[in-house]
Design a protein around this motif. Structure first.
Motif, mmCIF file in Angstrom:
data_model
loop_
_atom_site.group_PDB
_atom_site.id
_atom_site.type_symbol
_atom_site.label_atom_id
_atom_site.label_comp_id
_atom_site.label_asym_id
_atom_site.label_seq_id
_atom_site.Cartn_x
_atom_site.Cartn_y
_atom_site.Cartn_z
ATOM 1 N N SER A 223 0.821 -1.212 0.000
ATOM 2 C CA SER A 223 0.000 0.000 0.000
ATOM 3 C C SER A 223 0.856 1.263 0.000
ATOM 4 O O SER A 223 0.393 2.315 -0.417
ATOM 5 C CB SER A 223 -0.926 0.008 1.211
ATOM 6 O OG SER A 223 -0.139 -0.038 2.379
ATOM 7 N N SER A 224 2.117 1.141 0.441
ATOM 8 C CA SER A 224 2.935 2.358 0.487
ATOM 9 C C SER A 224 3.107 2.939 -0.922
ATOM 10 O O SER A 224 3.272 4.144 -1.080
ATOM 11 C CB SER A 224 4.311 2.050 1.107
ATOM 12 O OG SER A 224 4.959 1.054 0.358
ATOM 13 N N HIS A 226 1.112 1.411 -3.887
ATOM 14 C CA HIS A 226 -0.120 1.230 -4.659
ATOM 15 C C HIS A 226 -1.329 1.842 -3.971
ATOM 16 O O HIS A 226 -2.418 1.845 -4.545
ATOM 17 C CB HIS A 226 -0.368 -0.266 -4.900
ATOM 18 C CG HIS A 226 0.627 -0.876 -5.849
ATOM 19 N ND1 HIS A 226 0.544 -0.718 -7.211
ATOM 20 C CD2 HIS A 226 1.736 -1.619 -5.643
ATOM 21 C CE1 HIS A 226 1.557 -1.353 -7.798
ATOM 22 N NE2 HIS A 226 2.310 -1.904 -6.863
ATOM 23 N N GLY A 227 -1.152 2.337 -2.743
ATOM 24 C CA GLY A 227 -2.263 2.953 -2.021
ATOM 25 C C GLY A 227 -3.025 1.908 -1.225
ATOM 26 O O GLY A 227 -3.082 0.748 -1.629
ATOM 27 N N ASP A 229 -6.113 1.480 -0.918
ATOM 28 C CA ASP A 229 -7.223 0.936 -1.700
ATOM 29 C C ASP A 229 -6.741 0.313 -3.021
ATOM 30 O O ASP A 229 -7.529 -0.137 -3.834
ATOM 31 C CB ASP A 229 -8.242 2.042 -1.987
ATOM 32 C CG ASP A 229 -7.575 3.278 -2.605
ATOM 33 O OD1 ASP A 229 -6.343 3.239 -2.846
ATOM 34 O OD2 ASP A 229 -8.273 4.268 -2.852
ATOM 35 N N LYS A 231 -5.399 1.842 -5.549
ATOM 36 C CA LYS A 231 -5.692 2.692 -6.720
ATOM 37 C C LYS A 231 -4.447 3.307 -7.342
ATOM 38 O O LYS A 231 -4.526 4.093 -8.288
ATOM 39 C CB LYS A 231 -6.693 3.781 -6.326
ATOM 40 C CG LYS A 231 -8.077 3.214 -6.006
ATOM 41 C CD LYS A 231 -9.167 4.052 -6.665
ATOM 42 C CE LYS A 231 -10.511 3.329 -6.783
ATOM 43 N NZ LYS A 231 -11.362 3.349 -5.606
ATOM 44 N N ASN A 233 -0.468 5.274 -7.561
ATOM 45 C CA ASN A 233 0.091 6.575 -7.212
ATOM 46 C C ASN A 233 0.910 7.076 -8.401
ATOM 47 O O ASN A 233 1.950 6.504 -8.731
ATOM 48 C CB ASN A 233 0.979 6.424 -5.974
ATOM 49 C CG ASN A 233 1.549 7.750 -5.509
ATOM 50 O OD1 ASN A 233 1.517 8.740 -6.248
ATOM 51 N ND2 ASN A 233 2.067 7.756 -4.299
ATOM 52 N N ASN A 240 -2.573 1.513 -10.858
ATOM 53 C CA ASN A 240 -3.849 1.254 -10.226
ATOM 54 C C ASN A 240 -4.154 -0.233 -10.418
ATOM 55 O O ASN A 240 -4.177 -0.710 -11.544
ATOM 56 C CB ASN A 240 -4.916 2.116 -10.927
ATOM 57 C CG ASN A 240 -6.293 1.953 -10.330
ATOM 58 O OD1 ASN A 240 -6.534 1.021 -9.561
ATOM 59 N ND2 ASN A 240 -7.185 2.857 -10.692
#
Ligand code: HEC
Ligand code: HEC
Length: 293
Positions: A223-224, A226-227, A229, A231, A233, A240
């Motif tokens: 997530s750091s 790709h976010g 959620d 989506k 970066n 995404n």
């Protein structure tokens, strides 16, 4: 070429030319002795030693004179530049200057037009398309539809952003996608779980397939970039993962391979090869491809 090489080549060339003259005239049979024989006899048949036909002889002489005239006028004799001052780079520069003078008014017309407006000018887009065909189509496809590892530029999914500014920066400076390899850290099971979770984000797994095991890994590591959620970066070029558009493909093995070994997609920089006018037109062209959707 160093001075010695130059002298060596000049000497060699001069010897060859003078030598050719000597060979031609030194061994010449004169018309007067036209009954002369070479002395070869075979089965009682003798060979005449006739002079070269005049036109043949003079053709040789003309080529030799041409060589001398050429070497005086043009570069060829070592470092001697030739009396005409012609050079390959000079000719190339002259052609570039002519082309510049010819296209300058066309470029000037579009130079100060904002990209968004330029993206609606059919003539500018045709120019952009030709520049694209010459410089970009080998990777992105002649229709900009992309291929595995080379993003589709016609959709509205962007790794690095689809604004005029972002596209301009991408073309000028290039982009280096950097997804580190996770195989060592996660192990094969971890990679498998993370892949299942990543695929589940876009509903790419068959119904009922277990995918929750990778969630914790995703939330802590993936997530750091790709976010949380998934989506993506655009500051990092992290795709995404929820939209069902895959740069490298959505097969489970492909996704696992990427997670295990990392991905390093590279978009080359064109700031040094293309001038600002061309990059301006290209930006408008690329923008128009997705704006048209
Ligand atoms: C040698 C192959 C290659 C060439 C030539 C090339 N590109 Fe790319 N381009 C790529 C790759 C690979 C990426 C994706 C980089 C990544 O993985 O982050 C990319 C990314 C892009 C992006 C960003 C897409 C996005 O989703 O954000 C744009 C815009 C782009 N290229 C435009 C161009 C244009 C315009 C040209 C011609 C001037 C060009 N490219 C020439 C390989 C190439
Ligand atoms: C340091 C930032 C970063 C981290 C952390 C990261 N990624 Fe990525 N990931 C990227 C980038 C950047 C790309 C695009 C690579 C390219 O353009 O070549 C990418 C690409 C991918 C792709 C391919 C997407 C496609 O469209 O084909 C998948 C799948 C993926 N990552 C999953 C993961 C998973 C799962 C994790 C966690 C284990 C993870 N990533 C961790 C930056 C990251």
């Amino acid at each position: 070429m160093t001075g010695n090489w130059s002298i060596y080549i000049i000497t060699l060339t001069a010897i060859m030319i003078v030598g050719s003259f000597l060979l031609l005239f030194g061994n010449r049979t004169r018309p007067a002795d036209s009954e002369a024989k070479t002395g070869h006899v075979y089965d009682g048949i003798e060979e005449y030693d006739n002079p070269l036909p005049a036109w043949w002889l003079y053709l040789f002489v003309i080529t030799l004179l041409f060589a001398i005239a050429y070497l005086v006028a043009y570069p060829g004799l070592g470092n001697f530049p030739g009396l005409l001052g012609w050079s390959q780079t000079g000719q190339w520069q002259a052609e570039v200057d002519v082309a510049k003078a010819r296209y300058e008014p066309v470029f000037a017309k579009y130079r100060d037009m904002p990209v968004e407006q330029l993206a609606k000018e059919p003539e500018a887009l045709r120019m952009g398309q030709r520049i694209f065909a010459n410089n970009c189509s080998q990777c992105h496809g002649s229709d900009a539809g992309g291929a595995r590892g080379f993003p589709n530029l016609r959709d509205s999914d962007w790794l690095w952003g689809g604004s005029a500014d972002a596209i301009h920066t991408t073309i000028t400076n290039g982009r280096q996608g950097g997804m580190p390899p996770w195989g060592q850290m996660l192990g094969e099971d971890g990679v498998n779980n993370a892949a299942h979770y990543a695929l589940s984000l876009s509903g790419a797994l068959p119904a009922g397939t277990e995918s929750a095991a990778g969630e914790a890994t995703f939330k802590t590591i993936c997530s750091s970039c790709h976010g949380a959620d998934g989506k993506g970066n655009t500051l990092l070029g992290a795709p995404n993962l929820t939209d069902g558009i895959w740069l490298y493909g959505s097969e489970l093995e492909t996704v696992k391979h990427g997670i295990r070994n990392g991905r390093m997609g590279q978009m080359p920089a064109f700031g040094a090869t293309l001038d600002s006018d061309r990059i301006h037109l290209l930006t408008a062209y690329v923008l128009s491809l997705s704006a048209a959707r």
